[in-house]
Design a protein around this motif. Structure first.
Motif, PDB file in Angstrom:
ATOM      1  N   ARG A 105      38.233  13.599  39.893  1.00  0.00           N
ATOM      2  CA  ARG A 105      39.653  14.358  39.731  1.00  0.00           C
ATOM      3  C   ARG A 105      40.880  13.295  39.151  1.00  0.00           C
ATOM      4  NH1 ARG A 105      41.250  20.256  41.714  1.00  0.00           N
ATOM      5  NH2 ARG A 105      39.493  21.223  41.957  1.00  0.00           N
ATOM      6  N   THR A 106      40.675  12.314  40.580  1.00  0.00           N
ATOM      7  CA  THR A 106      41.071  11.072  40.047  1.00  0.00           C
ATOM      8  C   THR A 106      40.780  10.429  38.548  1.00  0.00           C
ATOM      9  OG1 THR A 106      41.569  10.623  41.983  1.00  0.00           O
ATOM     10  CG2 THR A 106      42.439   8.729  41.248  1.00  0.00           C
ATOM     11  N   ALA A 107      39.398  10.765  38.592  1.00  0.00           N
ATOM     12  CA  ALA A 107      39.158  10.040  37.024  1.00  0.00           C
ATOM     13  C   ALA A 107      39.451  10.196  36.408  1.00  0.00           C
ATOM     14  CB  ALA A 107      37.531   9.619  37.250  1.00  0.00           C
ATOM     15  N   ILE A 108      39.518  12.017  35.621  1.00  0.00           N
ATOM     16  CA  ILE A 108      39.740  12.619  35.226  1.00  0.00           C
ATOM     17  C   ILE A 108      41.093  12.837  35.021  1.00  0.00           C
ATOM     18  CG2 ILE A 108      39.514  15.387  34.404  1.00  0.00           C
ATOM     19  CD1 ILE A 108      36.916  14.944  35.819  1.00  0.00           C
ATOM     20  N   ASP A 109      42.314  13.152  35.391  1.00  0.00           N
ATOM     21  CA  ASP A 109      43.344  12.424  35.467  1.00  0.00           C
ATOM     22  C   ASP A 109      43.545  11.007  34.634  1.00  0.00           C
ATOM     23  OD1 ASP A 109      43.563  15.285  36.553  1.00  0.00           O
ATOM     24  OD2 ASP A 109      44.180  14.524  38.605  1.00  0.00           O
ATOM     25  N   GLN A 110      43.349  10.164  35.216  1.00  0.00           N
ATOM     26  CA  GLN A 110      43.763   9.188  34.517  1.00  0.00           C
ATOM     27  C   GLN A 110      43.068   9.346  32.892  1.00  0.00           C
ATOM     28  OE1 GLN A 110      41.219   5.934  37.081  1.00  0.00           O
ATOM     29  NE2 GLN A 110      43.304   6.217  38.371  1.00  0.00           N
ATOM     30  N   ALA A 147      27.171  10.254  34.090  1.00  0.00           N
ATOM     31  CA  ALA A 147      26.095   9.335  34.433  1.00  0.00           C
ATOM     32  C   ALA A 147      25.296  10.304  34.771  1.00  0.00           C
ATOM     33  CB  ALA A 147      26.944   8.296  35.284  1.00  0.00           C
ATOM     34  N   THR A 148      25.405  11.174  35.458  1.00  0.00           N
ATOM     35  CA  THR A 148      24.975  12.380  36.451  1.00  0.00           C
ATOM     36  C   THR A 148      24.885  13.321  36.116  1.00  0.00           C
ATOM     37  OG1 THR A 148      25.555  12.321  38.553  1.00  0.00           O
ATOM     38  CG2 THR A 148      24.427   9.819  37.413  1.00  0.00           C
ATOM     39  N   ASN A 149      24.163  14.642  36.538  1.00  0.00           N
ATOM     40  CA  ASN A 149      24.316  15.462  36.216  1.00  0.00           C
ATOM     41  C   ASN A 149      25.634  16.068  37.408  1.00  0.00           C
ATOM     42  OD1 ASN A 149      22.615  15.293  38.848  1.00  0.00           O
ATOM     43  ND2 ASN A 149      21.304  17.342  38.552  1.00  0.00           N
ATOM     44  N   SER A 150      25.273  15.387  38.158  1.00  0.00           N
ATOM     45  CA  SER A 150      26.235  15.652  39.611  1.00  0.00           C
ATOM     46  C   SER A 150      27.651  15.532  39.565  1.00  0.00           C
ATOM     47  CB  SER A 150      25.618  15.428  41.262  1.00  0.00           C
ATOM     48  OG  SER A 150      25.937  13.678  40.995  1.00  0.00           O
ATOM     49  N   LEU A 151      27.813  14.698  38.504  1.00  0.00           N
ATOM     50  CA  LEU A 151      29.149  13.821  38.284  1.00  0.00           C
ATOM     51  C   LEU A 151      29.379  14.767  37.379  1.00  0.00           C
ATOM     52  CD1 LEU A 151      27.959   9.972  38.114  1.00  0.00           C
ATOM     53  CD2 LEU A 151      30.190  10.854  39.176  1.00  0.00           C
ATOM     54  N   ALA A 152      28.533  15.383  36.642  1.00  0.00           N
ATOM     55  CA  ALA A 152      29.025  16.024  35.427  1.00  0.00           C
ATOM     56  C   ALA A 152      29.759  18.046  35.647  1.00  0.00           C
ATOM     57  CB  ALA A 152      27.605  16.417  34.113  1.00  0.00           C
ATOM     58  N   ILE A 153      28.617  18.436  36.671  1.00  0.00           N
ATOM     59  CA  ILE A 153      28.874  19.689  37.183  1.00  0.00           C
ATOM     60  C   ILE A 153      30.269  19.606  38.255  1.00  0.00           C
ATOM     61  CG2 ILE A 153      28.719  21.318  38.777  1.00  0.00           C
ATOM     62  CD1 ILE A 153      25.805  20.428  37.833  1.00  0.00           C
ATOM     63  N   GLU A 154      31.004  18.867  38.641  1.00  0.00           N
ATOM     64  CA  GLU A 154      31.976  18.011  38.661  1.00  0.00           C
ATOM     65  C   GLU A 154      32.892  18.294  38.195  1.00  0.00           C
ATOM     66  OE1 GLU A 154      31.264  19.696  42.618  1.00  0.00           O
ATOM     67  OE2 GLU A 154      33.440  19.143  42.794  1.00  0.00           O
ATOM     68  N   GLY A 155      32.714  17.032  37.473  1.00  0.00           N
ATOM     69  CA  GLY A 155      33.649  17.368  36.180  1.00  0.00           C
ATOM     70  C   GLY A 155      34.456  18.525  35.794  1.00  0.00           C
ATOM     71  N   LEU A 156      32.967  19.032  35.086  1.00  0.00           N
ATOM     72  CA  LEU A 156      33.357  20.620  34.509  1.00  0.00           C
ATOM     73  C   LEU A 156      34.278  21.354  35.178  1.00  0.00           C
ATOM     74  CD1 LEU A 156      29.677  20.596  32.004  1.00  0.00           C
ATOM     75  CD2 LEU A 156      32.149  20.034  31.702  1.00  0.00           C
ATOM     76  N   LYS A 157      34.410  21.429  36.050  1.00  0.00           N
ATOM     77  CA  LYS A 157      34.824  22.406  37.403  1.00  0.00           C
ATOM     78  C   LYS A 157      35.783  22.519  37.021  1.00  0.00           C
ATOM     79  CE  LYS A 157      31.661  23.353  40.780  1.00  0.00           C
ATOM     80  NZ  LYS A 157      30.958  23.042  42.463  1.00  0.00           N
ATOM     81  N   TYR A 158      36.063  21.044  37.080  1.00  0.00           N
ATOM     82  CA  TYR A 158      38.004  20.147  37.193  1.00  0.00           C
ATOM     83  C   TYR A 158      38.032  20.130  35.742  1.00  0.00           C
ATOM     84  CZ  TYR A 158      41.984  17.410  38.233  1.00  0.00           C
ATOM     85  OH  TYR A 158      43.632  17.197  38.305  1.00  0.00           O
ATOM     86  N   ILE A 159      37.902  20.349  34.828  1.00  0.00           N
ATOM     87  CA  ILE A 159      38.066  20.428  33.543  1.00  0.00           C
ATOM     88  C   ILE A 159      38.617  21.856  32.836  1.00  0.00           C
ATOM     89  CG2 ILE A 159      37.327  20.079  30.937  1.00  0.00           C
ATOM     90  CD1 ILE A 159      35.858  17.827  31.813  1.00  0.00           C
ATOM     91  N   ARG A 183      39.770  22.678  26.436  1.00  0.00           N
ATOM     92  CA  ARG A 183      38.866  22.822  25.855  1.00  0.00           C
ATOM     93  C   ARG A 183      38.272  22.051  25.248  1.00  0.00           C
ATOM     94  NH1 ARG A 183      38.099  28.586  26.439  1.00  0.00           N
ATOM     95  NH2 ARG A 183      36.670  28.431  24.262  1.00  0.00           N
ATOM     96  N   VAL A 184      36.283  22.913  25.615  1.00  0.00           N
ATOM     97  CA  VAL A 184      35.281  21.846  25.328  1.00  0.00           C
ATOM     98  C   VAL A 184      34.707  22.984  23.771  1.00  0.00           C
ATOM     99  CG1 VAL A 184      33.017  21.044  25.853  1.00  0.00           C
ATOM    100  CG2 VAL A 184      35.344  20.874  27.400  1.00  0.00           C
TER     101      VAL A 184
END
Lengths: 340, 340
Positions: free
Chosen positions: B232-237, B251-263, B269-270
């Motif tokens: 969350r911090t990273a995406i906010d920045q 860099a990995t699937n686990s990062l992407a899944i957490e990231g997409l939830k927050y996005i 919009r993606v």
């Protein structure tokens, strides 16, 4: 591979082998060995990277402090998460878990059970496959401590941890009825396994109680071995014609994920045209454009209870059999088309 | 637990124990035992539900026909699928796999390696955790056959199966550049593990070669132990201010899944506002409203190669070390915002 022996540690510490043995089996108090000395021996054992021989230890104590876990399919997120929970809980009790998948195949299940028993596990946690009643009955005759998880056989009086499958399915279908859906279908696995039969029964009884027509006709099944093609056939049958379904209840996460992929391909909008509820959770359900309403199984609690019951059984072979049923939670989101 | 012994089978068949032993260890030809007799003995063994004692067999043959598998985290779909592939491939070679998770924790990894070795596995397949160099070096000193998978340590000359992490990341970032993205960020794990370092290097070199600014500033990391908050911090920045990112490479699937939830939560919009590419695949990526472009790792091939190399090593301890790098495939879908 040269192993460090108790004698090596005894020599390094300048004490007897017996004394080292007492300390490393945590019997220093019984043997009246001072704390300082016990600490010193443990430190030397650590420095020499001593590997206690679990088999030798097991021959003496009758325990290997290892649990064998037989999962239906480790590549399914539900089982992977159950396995993970059981590992964590076992660790907390100083047990290690070794596991493998039966791939829903009764021969593989037997092979794995044999291998784990031959590796001197103290007990087993098993998601039994279809047709494995004999294996389970045999374990019982042999007095192997074990717990069934997720599934069980009504005819076998063994420890098991399961959810209230009938009530969960009944509640989900009732929710779809209350959301105004009129033509509700269900897709389940083609199997004699009791937990799936209970989910089907929950669907059928809810349909009957709410006077919904054509329940039998709208209950479709897919073979585990032909998941993708059977799901497509089922959805084609459910979603065409003037009488087409306005809701589908999927009996597991794997069925729902395959189903949603095909529903996307057909460009059927969820929940406008078709409402969805799935059994089990999944990361894919969270990221779906219409977050999927699902029946949440209490995985953490199931894993904890399985380990607790198994360890109690290992300690006391005469322990009464426990049949534990845990409630699920219907997590309502967008895909079922209801307000809340 | 009463076990059926060779003697029980011999009595039932009316032959000597030695003869039964020859047949059940597949040495009937060497011992000149007729086919009929061998068949009869096998049939009786099956009927009596004879369980070969793997440990006793292993003491004689020096083999247990079991592989130990140490996975970083079995609840991650990438590792669960690798485990499943290794099980299937081992089975094809008459080996059974027993496994557990290290949870990216160096102590748990050591515990699990000890338990598996004490269970007499013939060799290990390991996804090594950060800081486990000493464990791996120790396995090598002890001449334990093993293969590292997914990750390796450049300073340790051991068998490993990995993908071309640098090239894969370089290619993904280049794809985003060619799709017209100007402010490309990356989110990776905070770790010293080589495979993640290579993915970061791929990003940085692609950014430099294509003269994209602020690469260092736009490379964010998350701790494995604080995944959700750090993402969350990273995406906010990354996603605020006039200079906000128009693409993120995970860099990995686990990062992407957490990231997409927050996005999703932020309603970004993606791919219109933000293009996405992820390393690894995931069911969630298929069901996302904008199917996610990802770097596909050849899981099946990785699992097969790992089993092949390990079994060769078990048969011939003098075998040359193999360092295998396999190419990945960039599977282009909607989320990266390019035409094809």
């Amino acid at each position: 591979m040269k192993k460090v022996s108790l004698k090596d540690i005894a020599t390094a510490a300048g004490v007897s082998t017996a004394l080292v043995s007492y300390v490393l089996t945590n019997k220093e108090k019984e043997a009246r060995i001072g704390e300082e000395m016990a600490k010193k021996i443990r430190e030397i054992a650590r420095q020499l990277n001593y590997q206690p021989n679990h088999i030798a230890r097991s021959l003496k104590s009758g325990r290997s402090f290892t649990i064998g876990l037989v999962m239906a399919d480790i590549s399914n997120a539900f089982f992977a998460n159950i396995a993970r929970t059981i590992e964590d809980e076992a660790k907390r009790n100083n047990y290690t878990v070794i596991f493998g998948s039966s791939d829903e195949n009764v021969d593989k299940s037997q092979d794995l059970i044999n291998v784990l028993l031959n590796r001197q596990v103290d007990g087993l946690i098993i998601t039994p496959t279809e047709g494995s009643e004999k294996q389970i009955a045999w374990l019982q005759e042999q007095h192997v401590p074990f717990v069934l998880i997720d599934r069980f056989f009504p005819g076998i009086n063994a420890n098991h941890i399961a959810v209230n499958n009938f009530e969960s399915a009944y509640q989900a279908v009732t929710h779809l009825v209350k959301a105004g859906r009129k033509r509700i279908g269900m897709i389940a696995y083609e199997t004699t396994l009791h937990h799936i039969a209970e989910r089907k029964r929950g669907y059928l009884e809810a349909m009957r109680d709410h006077r919904m027509p054509d329940a039998e006709k709208r209950l479709k099944t897919a073979r585990y071995s032909h998941l993708k093609t059977d799901i497509r056939t089922a959805i084609d049958q459910l979603c065409t014609g003037p009488d087409r379904a306005d809701a589908i209840f999927f009996a597991t996460n794997s069925l729902a994920i395959e189903g949603l992929k095909y529903i996307n391909e057909l460009r059927i909008r969820v929940p406008d045209i078709l409402a969805i509820i799935a059994f089990d959770e999944g990361e894919a359900f969270d990221l779906f454009y219409s977050p999927v309403t699902y029946i949440q199984q209490p995985i953490l609690q199931m894993g904890k209870e399985a380990v607790r019951v198994l360890l109690e059984q290992i300690k006391d072979q005469q322990k009464t059999v426990e049949n534990i049923f845990i409630d699920t939670t219907l997590v309502v989101r967008q895909s079922c088309g209801s307000k809340r």
